[in-house]
Design a protein around this motif. Structure first.
Motif, PDB file in Angstrom:
ATOM      1  N   ASP A  95       0.896  -1.017   0.013  1.00  0.00           N
ATOM      2  CA  ASP A  95      -0.028  -0.096   0.014  1.00  0.00           C
ATOM      3  C   ASP A  95       1.092   1.224  -0.090  1.00  0.00           C
ATOM      4  N   THR A  96       1.190   1.562  -1.191  1.00  0.00           N
ATOM      5  CA  THR A  96       2.355   2.668  -1.425  1.00  0.00           C
ATOM      6  C   THR A  96       1.702   4.420  -0.853  1.00  0.00           C
ATOM      7  N   SER A  97       0.271   4.077  -0.777  1.00  0.00           N
ATOM      8  CA  SER A  97      -0.431   5.465  -0.282  1.00  0.00           C
ATOM      9  C   SER A  97       0.171   5.773   1.164  1.00  0.00           C
ATOM     10  N   ARG A  98       0.545   4.805   1.925  1.00  0.00           N
ATOM     11  CA  ARG A  98       1.009   4.889   3.231  1.00  0.00           C
ATOM     12  C   ARG A  98       2.499   4.972   3.610  1.00  0.00           C
ATOM     13  N   ALA A 100       6.101   6.181   3.878  1.00  0.00           N
ATOM     14  CA  ALA A 100       7.004   7.141   4.768  1.00  0.00           C
ATOM     15  C   ALA A 100       7.634   7.830   3.839  1.00  0.00           C
ATOM     16  N   GLY A 152       1.037  10.229   8.131  1.00  0.00           N
ATOM     17  CA  GLY A 152      -0.291   9.480   7.715  1.00  0.00           C
ATOM     18  C   GLY A 152      -0.214   9.596   6.069  1.00  0.00           C
ATOM     19  N   PRO A 153      -1.184   8.911   5.339  1.00  0.00           N
ATOM     20  CA  PRO A 153      -1.367   8.718   4.067  1.00  0.00           C
ATOM     21  C   PRO A 153      -1.426  10.032   3.335  1.00  0.00           C
ATOM     22  N   THR A 154      -0.473  10.112   2.110  1.00  0.00           N
ATOM     23  CA  THR A 154      -0.456  11.577   1.311  1.00  0.00           C
ATOM     24  C   THR A 154      -0.914  11.087  -0.001  1.00  0.00           C
ATOM     25  N   VAL A 234       8.185   1.596   3.077  1.00  0.00           N
ATOM     26  CA  VAL A 234       6.487   0.962   3.056  1.00  0.00           C
ATOM     27  C   VAL A 234       6.478  -0.248   3.893  1.00  0.00           C
ATOM     28  N   ASP A 248       2.310  -6.933  10.125  1.00  0.00           N
ATOM     29  CA  ASP A 248       3.520  -6.237   9.534  1.00  0.00           C
ATOM     30  C   ASP A 248       4.799  -6.919  10.016  1.00  0.00           C
ATOM     31  N   ASP A 251       9.655  -3.149   6.929  1.00  0.00           N
ATOM     32  CA  ASP A 251       9.557  -2.103   6.167  1.00  0.00           C
ATOM     33  C   ASP A 251      10.743  -2.285   5.032  1.00  0.00           C
TER      34      ASP A 251
END
Length: 367
Positions: A95-98, A100, A152-154, A234, A248, A251
């Motif tokens: 989930d690359t929307s999350r 860092a 948070g998500p960008t 991620v 998880d 990363d």
């Protein structure tokens, strides 16, 4: 054919020693450690991990040291090691929307939710040799101010175009089958997009860069824009059978690129923007961008565009992008081909003799 090679066992063993000596270099100089390579040759390590299909910076650094800096050979070493590893499971889709973020830029919108984050890049350097790097002893890098990245998500840049319905969307269909695993199954044509992306991710960066460059030179009828380039870490998640939910497990650092291309439309689709996608381990920006350009070019048939250029031809691109296969096929020419060459040598001699003394029609009839 290979008797001469086998018969020269002593010479081969001596070659190993010469190779080790060449790799070590001047023994009066400190030996380069794997830790130094991992920390200071990061971009080389990231390329080896990406094309070697193993996310392990230490092993990639070891391969670079063993290969004396030959990245194609290092990729070969890492892939060979990968082939010995057991498969313990399959991760969830990233989930690359999350992510860092350490770097995030867009060439399509100046003002973005979360802002542009330049991060580490050569884009704004002058490409002049820095002779300070020749100085003896440790040189402390200049202090850098960390970018203020919102937690948070960008939101993605393409989400801005989605709000107006101006860019294609590709929702996951129900019952979507698992993608082909190119590390276990042979490449077959025509290949679907998931298989093509696997191939491109493992493909040689130089080859993909040349193919991507050709699309910008007018060889695939596309005008690309960098929708977004992201660099960051991620989470990797798996779903253990005994738990039934995602956990998880760590990363990884990745580079993701989404290219935006104009599309004039077809009988079934209105004019809109289409997308090309690239993703690579670590800081591999050039590779991810080239991958996104080639991915979009390879979608020509799917989008009803004429397939006229090499970058649009699946069999040409996918069949020649692997550095290991290309290197092996070229370098095998160094192996003994004595019998083959002698037969061709004899053939050329006969052809030259025939050309020097052509037979007359009467001699042909008599024969």
């Amino acid at each position: 054919m290979y008797v001469a090679v086998k018969g020269g066992e002593a010479a081969i063993l001596n070659s190993y020693q010469l190779l080790a000596r060449q790799r070590r270099g001047d023994v009066s100089e400190p030996e380069l450690s794997v830790a130094q390579i991992r920390q200071q040759l990061k971009l080389a390590v990231d390329r080896v991990m990406t094309e070697g299909s193993v996310y392990d910076p230490e092993l990639a650094a070891l391969a670079i040291k063993q290969a004396a800096g030959d990245l194609v050979e290092a990729i070969f070493l890492l892939r060979a090691y990968r082939a010995t590893l057991p498969r313990l499971g399959t991760t969830c889709a990233l989930d690359t929307s999350r992510m860092a973020l350490d770097r995030r830029i867009s060439a399509t919108f100046k003002d973005l939710p979360g802002g542009q984050v330049l991060g580490p890049t050569y884009d704004y350097t002058q490409r002049l040799l820095d002779f300070k790097l020749l100085a003896e002893g440790p040189v402390a890098p200049p202090a850098a101010v960390a970018a203020a990245v919102p937690p948070g998500p960008t939101p993605r840049v393409v989400d801005l175009l989605n709000q107006e319905g101006l860019i294609e969307t590709r929702p996951v269909p129900p019952g979507d089958p698992a993608p082909t695993d190119l590390t276990r199954e042979p490449l077959r044509f025509p290949a679907n997009r998931a298989t093509r992306l696997q191939n491109l991710a493992r493909g040689d960066e130089g080859f993909l860069l040349a193919m991507a460059y050709s699309t910008q030179r007018g060889y695939s009828h596309s005008h690309p824009f960098v929708g977004e380039v992201r660099l960051g870490t991620v989470a990797v998640e798996v779903v253990p059978e005994e738990l039934g939910f995602a956990i998880d497990i760590g990363d990884i650092e990745i580079t993701e690129c989404e290219m935006v291309n104009q599309f004039a439309g077809s009988k079934s689709q209105p004019p809109q923007f289409t997308r090309g996608y690239g993703l690579a381990f670590g800081h591999s920006e050039r590779k991810a961008m080239a991958m996104g350009l080639v991915d979009r070019a390879l979608r020509a048939d799917e989008l009803g565009e004429p397939v006229e250029s090499p970058a649009q031809m699946q069999e040409f691109v996918l069949g020649h992008s692997d550095s290991l296969e290309a290197s092996g096929f070229v370098q095998h020419l160094k192996l003994p081909h004595y019998v083959d060459f002698q037969s061709e040598l004899e053939l050329v001699r006969k052809m030259r003799a025939a050309a020097a003394h052509p037979t007359t029609p009467a001699e042909k009839d008599a024969a």
